[in-house]
Design a protein around this motif. Structure first.
Motif, PDB file in Angstrom:
ATOM      1  N   VAL A  74     -32.637  74.541 -58.271  1.00 36.74           N
ATOM      2  CA  VAL A  74     -33.287  75.832 -58.034  1.00 36.74           C
ATOM      3  C   VAL A  74     -34.745  75.773 -58.510  1.00 36.74           C
ATOM      4  O   VAL A  74     -35.651  76.271 -57.825  1.00 36.74           O
ATOM      5  CB  VAL A  74     -32.519  76.979 -58.733  1.00 36.74           C
ATOM      6  N   ALA A  75     -34.985  75.169 -59.660  1.00 40.10           N
ATOM      7  CA  ALA A  75     -36.349  75.050 -60.172  1.00 40.10           C
ATOM      8  C   ALA A  75     -37.220  74.244 -59.212  1.00 40.10           C
ATOM      9  O   ALA A  75     -38.385  74.591 -58.985  1.00 40.10           O
ATOM     10  CB  ALA A  75     -36.347  74.399 -61.556  1.00 40.10           C
ATOM     11  N   LEU A  76     -36.658  73.189 -58.636  1.00 36.75           N
ATOM     12  CA  LEU A  76     -37.407  72.408 -57.657  1.00 36.75           C
ATOM     13  C   LEU A  76     -37.767  73.246 -56.442  1.00 36.75           C
ATOM     14  O   LEU A  76     -38.902  73.208 -55.958  1.00 36.75           O
ATOM     15  CB  LEU A  76     -36.593  71.189 -57.201  1.00 36.75           C
ATOM     16  N   ARG A  77     -36.808  74.011 -55.941  1.00 38.81           N
ATOM     17  CA  ARG A  77     -37.081  74.864 -54.778  1.00 38.81           C
ATOM     18  C   ARG A  77     -38.140  75.920 -55.096  1.00 38.81           C
ATOM     19  O   ARG A  77     -39.043  76.178 -54.299  1.00 38.81           O
ATOM     20  CB  ARG A  77     -35.803  75.541 -54.297  1.00 38.81           C
ATOM     21  N   ASP A  78     -38.031  76.514 -56.282  1.00 39.16           N
ATOM     22  CA  ASP A  78     -38.999  77.533 -56.686  1.00 39.16           C
ATOM     23  C   ASP A  78     -40.404  76.935 -56.807  1.00 39.16           C
ATOM     24  O   ASP A  78     -41.379  77.515 -56.339  1.00 39.16           O
ATOM     25  CB  ASP A  78     -38.599  78.175 -58.011  1.00 39.16           C
ATOM     26  N   ALA A  79     -40.499  75.767 -57.430  1.00 39.59           N
ATOM     27  CA  ALA A  79     -41.795  75.098 -57.587  1.00 39.59           C
ATOM     28  C   ALA A  79     -42.370  74.715 -56.229  1.00 39.59           C
ATOM     29  O   ALA A  79     -43.577  74.846 -55.999  1.00 39.59           O
ATOM     30  CB  ALA A  79     -41.648  73.859 -58.471  1.00 39.59           C
ATOM     31  N   GLU A  80     -41.515  74.276 -55.332  1.00 34.22           N
ATOM     32  CA  GLU A  80     -41.982  73.903 -54.000  1.00 34.22           C
ATOM     33  C   GLU A  80     -42.533  75.127 -53.260  1.00 34.22           C
ATOM     34  O   GLU A  80     -43.573  75.039 -52.597  1.00 34.22           O
ATOM     35  CB  GLU A  80     -40.849  73.274 -53.203  1.00 34.22           C
ATOM     36  N   GLU A  81     -41.864  76.257 -53.396  1.00 35.85           N
ATOM     37  CA  GLU A  81     -42.348  77.488 -52.764  1.00 35.85           C
ATOM     38  C   GLU A  81     -43.716  77.868 -53.306  1.00 35.85           C
ATOM     39  O   GLU A  81     -44.620  78.248 -52.546  1.00 35.85           O
ATOM     40  CB  GLU A  81     -41.368  78.640 -52.994  1.00 35.85           C
ATOM     41  N   ILE A  82     -43.893  77.779 -54.605  1.00 36.86           N
ATOM     42  CA  ILE A  82     -45.180  78.097 -55.224  1.00 36.86           C
ATOM     43  C   ILE A  82     -46.251  77.126 -54.722  1.00 36.86           C
ATOM     44  O   ILE A  82     -47.350  77.520 -54.350  1.00 36.86           O
ATOM     45  CB  ILE A  82     -45.086  78.053 -56.759  1.00 36.86           C
ATOM     46  N   TYR A  83     -45.921  75.853 -54.688  1.00 36.90           N
ATOM     47  CA  TYR A  83     -46.860  74.825 -54.248  1.00 36.90           C
ATOM     48  C   TYR A  83     -47.262  75.051 -52.783  1.00 36.90           C
ATOM     49  O   TYR A  83     -48.444  75.044 -52.448  1.00 36.90           O
ATOM     50  CB  TYR A  83     -46.237  73.441 -54.424  1.00 36.90           C
ATOM     51  N   ILE A  84     -46.282  75.288 -51.921  1.00 31.43           N
ATOM     52  CA  ILE A  84     -46.561  75.456 -50.496  1.00 31.43           C
ATOM     53  C   ILE A  84     -47.369  76.725 -50.238  1.00 31.43           C
ATOM     54  O   ILE A  84     -48.290  76.732 -49.412  1.00 31.43           O
ATOM     55  CB  ILE A  84     -45.242  75.479 -49.686  1.00 31.43           C
ATOM     56  N   SER A  85     -47.037  77.799 -50.946  1.00 34.34           N
ATOM     57  CA  SER A  85     -47.723  79.070 -50.720  1.00 34.34           C
ATOM     58  C   SER A  85     -49.119  79.102 -51.336  1.00 34.34           C
ATOM     59  O   SER A  85     -49.902  79.990 -51.020  1.00 34.34           O
ATOM     60  CB  SER A  85     -46.878  80.228 -51.251  1.00 34.34           C
ATOM     61  N   GLY A  86     -49.416  78.152 -52.213  1.00 37.65           N
ATOM     62  CA  GLY A  86     -50.733  78.092 -52.822  1.00 37.65           C
ATOM     63  C   GLY A  86     -50.961  79.129 -53.899  1.00 37.65           C
ATOM     64  O   GLY A  86     -52.084  79.443 -54.256  1.00 37.65           O
ATOM     65  N   LYS A  87     -49.873  79.684 -54.424  1.00 35.84           N
ATOM     66  CA  LYS A  87     -49.989  80.710 -55.487  1.00 35.84           C
ATOM     67  C   LYS A  87     -50.400  80.080 -56.789  1.00 35.84           C
ATOM     68  O   LYS A  87     -50.096  79.008 -57.121  1.00 35.84           O
ATOM     69  CB  LYS A  87     -48.665  81.457 -55.658  1.00 35.84           C
TER      70      LYS A  87
END
Length: 56
Positions: A43-56
């Motif tokens: 879950v942490a990997l998915r969350d980090a990936e979302e943050i990375y992709i969205s540029g937040k």
């Protein structure tokens, strides 16, 4: 110029953490008690990936 360096640093940090977590999950023995920790890492990997992709 600093923005480009910051972006490269964040990408390197993300990839280092990503690969470290994936490797750690492979090292965990496949036991029932390790399931929740392994799932939390996923879950942490998915969350980090979302943050990375969205540029937040």
């Amino acid at each position: 110029m600093s923005n480009s360096n910051d972006e490269a640093n964040w990408k390197a940090m993300y990839l280092t953490l990503f690969h470290g977590i994936v490797e750690a999950q492979k090292l965990l023995p496949m036991r029932e008690e390790n399931g929740p920790a392994s799932e939390r890492l996923t879950v942490a990997l998915r969350d980090a990936e979302e943050i990375y992709i969205s540029g937040k």
